[in-house]
Design a protein around this motif. Structure first.
Motif, PDB file in Angstrom:
ATOM      1  N   ARG A 152       4.419  -2.160  -0.548  1.00 48.12           N
ATOM      2  CA  ARG A 152       5.677  -2.865  -0.972  1.00 48.12           C
ATOM      3  C   ARG A 152       5.011  -4.091  -1.889  1.00 48.12           C
ATOM      4  O   ARG A 152       4.443  -5.071  -1.398  1.00 48.12           O
ATOM      5  CB  ARG A 152       6.516  -3.410   0.053  1.00 48.12           C
ATOM      6  N   GLY A 153       5.048  -3.877  -3.194  1.00 45.82           N
ATOM      7  CA  GLY A 153       4.270  -5.181  -3.803  1.00 45.82           C
ATOM      8  C   GLY A 153       2.728  -4.864  -3.764  1.00 45.82           C
ATOM      9  O   GLY A 153       2.191  -3.634  -3.805  1.00 45.82           O
ATOM     10  N   THR A 154       2.316  -5.941  -3.622  1.00 46.60           N
ATOM     11  CA  THR A 154       0.555  -5.910  -3.093  1.00 46.60           C
ATOM     12  C   THR A 154       0.548  -6.474  -1.859  1.00 46.60           C
ATOM     13  O   THR A 154       1.016  -7.179  -1.072  1.00 46.60           O
ATOM     14  CB  THR A 154      -0.283  -6.702  -4.185  1.00 46.60           C
ATOM     15  N   GLU A 155      -0.741  -5.924  -1.243  1.00 46.98           N
ATOM     16  CA  GLU A 155      -1.264  -6.106   0.136  1.00 46.98           C
ATOM     17  C   GLU A 155      -2.397  -7.156  -0.061  1.00 46.98           C
ATOM     18  O   GLU A 155      -3.299  -6.805  -0.936  1.00 46.98           O
ATOM     19  CB  GLU A 155      -1.313  -5.137   0.892  1.00 46.98           C
ATOM     20  N   ALA A 156      -2.515  -8.012   0.739  1.00 54.34           N
ATOM     21  CA  ALA A 156      -3.712  -9.314   0.605  1.00 54.34           C
ATOM     22  C   ALA A 156      -4.418  -8.901   2.049  1.00 54.34           C
ATOM     23  O   ALA A 156      -4.117  -8.443   3.038  1.00 54.34           O
ATOM     24  CB  ALA A 156      -3.005 -10.336   0.436  1.00 54.34           C
ATOM     25  N   PRO A 157      -5.630  -9.428   2.070  1.00 50.33           N
ATOM     26  CA  PRO A 157      -6.335  -9.621   3.220  1.00 50.33           C
ATOM     27  C   PRO A 157      -6.014 -10.477   4.088  1.00 50.33           C
ATOM     28  O   PRO A 157      -5.261 -11.418   3.781  1.00 50.33           O
ATOM     29  CB  PRO A 157      -8.013 -10.009   2.809  1.00 50.33           C
ATOM     30  N   LYS A 179      -0.360  -2.118 -12.070  1.00 54.47           N
ATOM     31  CA  LYS A 179       1.179  -2.021 -11.472  1.00 54.47           C
ATOM     32  C   LYS A 179       1.811  -1.237 -12.458  1.00 54.47           C
ATOM     33  O   LYS A 179       2.930  -0.544 -12.015  1.00 54.47           O
ATOM     34  CB  LYS A 179       1.583  -3.481 -11.432  1.00 54.47           C
ATOM     35  N   SER A 180       1.699  -1.640 -13.775  1.00 57.67           N
ATOM     36  CA  SER A 180       2.203  -1.020 -14.793  1.00 57.67           C
ATOM     37  C   SER A 180       2.246   0.664 -14.626  1.00 57.67           C
ATOM     38  O   SER A 180       3.188   1.413 -14.905  1.00 57.67           O
ATOM     39  CB  SER A 180       1.854  -1.469 -16.219  1.00 57.67           C
ATOM     40  N   LEU A 217      -3.972  -5.328  -3.198  1.00 60.36           N
ATOM     41  CA  LEU A 217      -3.880  -3.719  -2.924  1.00 60.36           C
ATOM     42  C   LEU A 217      -2.813  -3.338  -3.393  1.00 60.36           C
ATOM     43  O   LEU A 217      -1.843  -3.608  -2.769  1.00 60.36           O
ATOM     44  CB  LEU A 217      -4.705  -3.710  -1.674  1.00 60.36           C
ATOM     45  N   ARG A 218      -2.964  -2.062  -4.232  1.00 61.17           N
ATOM     46  CA  ARG A 218      -1.717  -1.367  -4.424  1.00 61.17           C
ATOM     47  C   ARG A 218      -2.344   0.252  -4.224  1.00 61.17           C
ATOM     48  O   ARG A 218      -3.477   0.439  -4.497  1.00 61.17           O
ATOM     49  CB  ARG A 218      -1.307  -1.267  -6.025  1.00 61.17           C
TER      50      ARG A 218
END
Length: 333
Positions: free
Chosen positions: A296-301, A265-266, A317-318
Motif C-alpha cells: 500500500r504505497g511504499t514500505e519503509a525500514p 510507481k508509474s 519499497l514497492r
C-alpha cells in the motif's frame, strides 16, 4: 578495497527479510507446478539479498546481474556455496532480456531491484562517489566504460550542468553551482572530489547546509545519475522485468530518492489498473490490469533496521505480482 572483513560483514542488505518474504509465494507456486523456480537479483551488489534468497529457496536458481565487476567478484566469493545454482552476469539491469536469452531462460518467478549507489561503491574511496573524502572524480558504476564525472563537469555547458543538477539533484542552488563550476574549470580542470566540494561550499549558503545536509550531496547525486544514466536505464528495466516474469511472478523494487520511486510507481500503477477508455461499456481482456500491487504505497525500514544500517533510512519499497499472462501492450504503460 575497504578493509579485509568478509563481504557478509561489510554489507547489510536493506529490508532483506521483507524482500525475500515478498518473493516467496511466487517461488512456492513454481515448486507446486513442478518447475524449478528462477529468481533474478538485478542489482547484485555484494550479494546480500541473493544469499538470503538462495538460503530461503533451496530449489531456486538465481541470476545475479551487476555492471560493477568488483561487486561481481565479491558476490561470487560470498555465493560460492551456491555456485551450482547461480549465474552471475556482468551487465546493466535494463539488459535483463538479453541476459535471460543468453542463459536460455524464458521466464522468471521473481525480480529484485535495490536501486542507486551500492555500499561497496560508497565505501571504495577511489571510486569518487562520496563527497566526504578526496578521490578521483569518477563515479562510474562500471569502470570499464562510459564517461566520468570529471568529464561531465569539465566539458558540459553551463546550461547542461544547470539542467542535470536541478533535475537529477533537485538542487535549488543549481544555477549558482553550475556557474561556479564553469568559472573554476577555466582556471584548472576538475580532477578530484575535494575540488568540486570546495567550489560548491563556496556558493551554497551555510544556512541551507545546516538544514539540508552536506552542500554537495545533491550535486553528487546528479552527477552520479548522469554518468551512469540511471533513470533512463530504470525506465527500460522495469518494463523489461514485467515482461520477464511469469504469471504469479513478483517484482520487488527499492528506491532511495523521489526520482527513482516516481519511475517505479508509474510503471507499477499503469499495470495495476484497467486501460479501458473511460465510459467503455465492456472491459476487454487486453484492457485488464496485468499487475497487482502487493504494497500500500511504499514500505519503509523499521527503526531497528535503520539503527543497524543507517543507509537504509531513505529506502522505499514497492512490489507487484503479475496476474495476467501474455504479451503486454507497451503503449499502455
Amino acid at each position: 578495497m575497504s578493509g579485509d572483513r568478509p563481504t557478509g560483514e561489510r554489507h547489510i542488505p536493506v529490508l532483506r527479510d521483507r524482500c525475500v518474504s515478498l518473493i516467496a509465494p511466487s517461488v512456492a507456486s513454481a515448486e507446486a507446478a513442478g518447475r524449478r523456480p528462477v529468481v533474478v537479483d538485478a542489482t547484485l551488489g555484494m550479494g546480500g539479498h541473493s544469499e538470503a534468497m538462495l538460503q530461503r529457496f533451496p530449489t531456486a536458481h538465481l541470476v545475479g546481474i551487476d555492471r560493477d565487476t568488483e561487486a561481481l567478484d565479491l558476490a561470487g566469493e560470498r555465493l560460492e556455496p551456491f555456485a551450482d545454482r547461480t549465474d552471475l552476469v556482468h551487465a546493466v539491469y535494463d539488459e535483463l532480456p538479453e541476459v535471460l536469452a543468453d542463459l536460455g531462460i524464458d521466464g522468471v518467478d521473481g525480480v529484485l531491484f535495490d536501486l542507486g549507489v551500492s555500499s561497496l561503491q560508497l565505501d571504495e574511496r577511489d571510486r569518487g562517489f562520496a563527497y566526504s573524502y578526496d578521490a578521483p572524480l569518477d563515479m562510474r558504476m562500471d569502470t570499464s566504460r562510459g564517461i566520468t564525472a570529471a568529464e561531465v563537469v569539465n566539458t558540459y555547458s553551463a546550461e547542461d550542468l544547470l539542467r542535470i543538477i536541478r533535475s537529477w539533484g533537485e538542487e535549488r542552488f543549481a544555477g549558482r553551482i553550475a556557474t561556479a563550476i564553469v568559472q573554476a574549470r577555466a582556471a584548472e580542470p576538475f580532477r578530484t572530489t575535494s575540488q568540486l566540494v570546495e567550489v560548491i561550499r563556496a556558493v551554497v549558503p551555510a544556512s541551507a547546509a545546516r538544514t539540508g545536509g552536506h552542500p554537495a550531496k545533491r550535486t553528487f547525486q546528479a552527477l552520479r545519475i548522469e554518468v551512469n544514466e540511471e533513470l533512463s536505464v530504470l525506465e527500460r528495466a522495469i518494463p523489461a522485468a514485467v515482461d520477464a516474469i511469469l504469471t504469479g511472478g513478483r517484482i520487488v523494487a527499492m528506491s532511495y530518492h523521489s526520482l527513482e520511486d516516481r519511475i517505479v510507481k508509474s510503471a507499477f500503477s499503469a499495470g495495476a489498473k484497467s486501460s479501458a477508455p473511460v465510459g467503455f461499456p465492456v472491459e476487454l481482456e487486453q484492457h485488464k490490469a496485468y499487475l497487482r500491487s502487493l504494497t500500500r504505497g511504499t514500505e519503509a525500514p523499521t527503526e531497528a533496521e535503520i539503527g543497524e544500517n543507517p543507509r537504509a533510512a531513505s529506502a522505499k519499497l514497492r512490489a507487484v505480482e503479475r496476474i495476467k499472462a501474455g504479451p503486454v501492450d507497451r503503449n499502455s504503460r
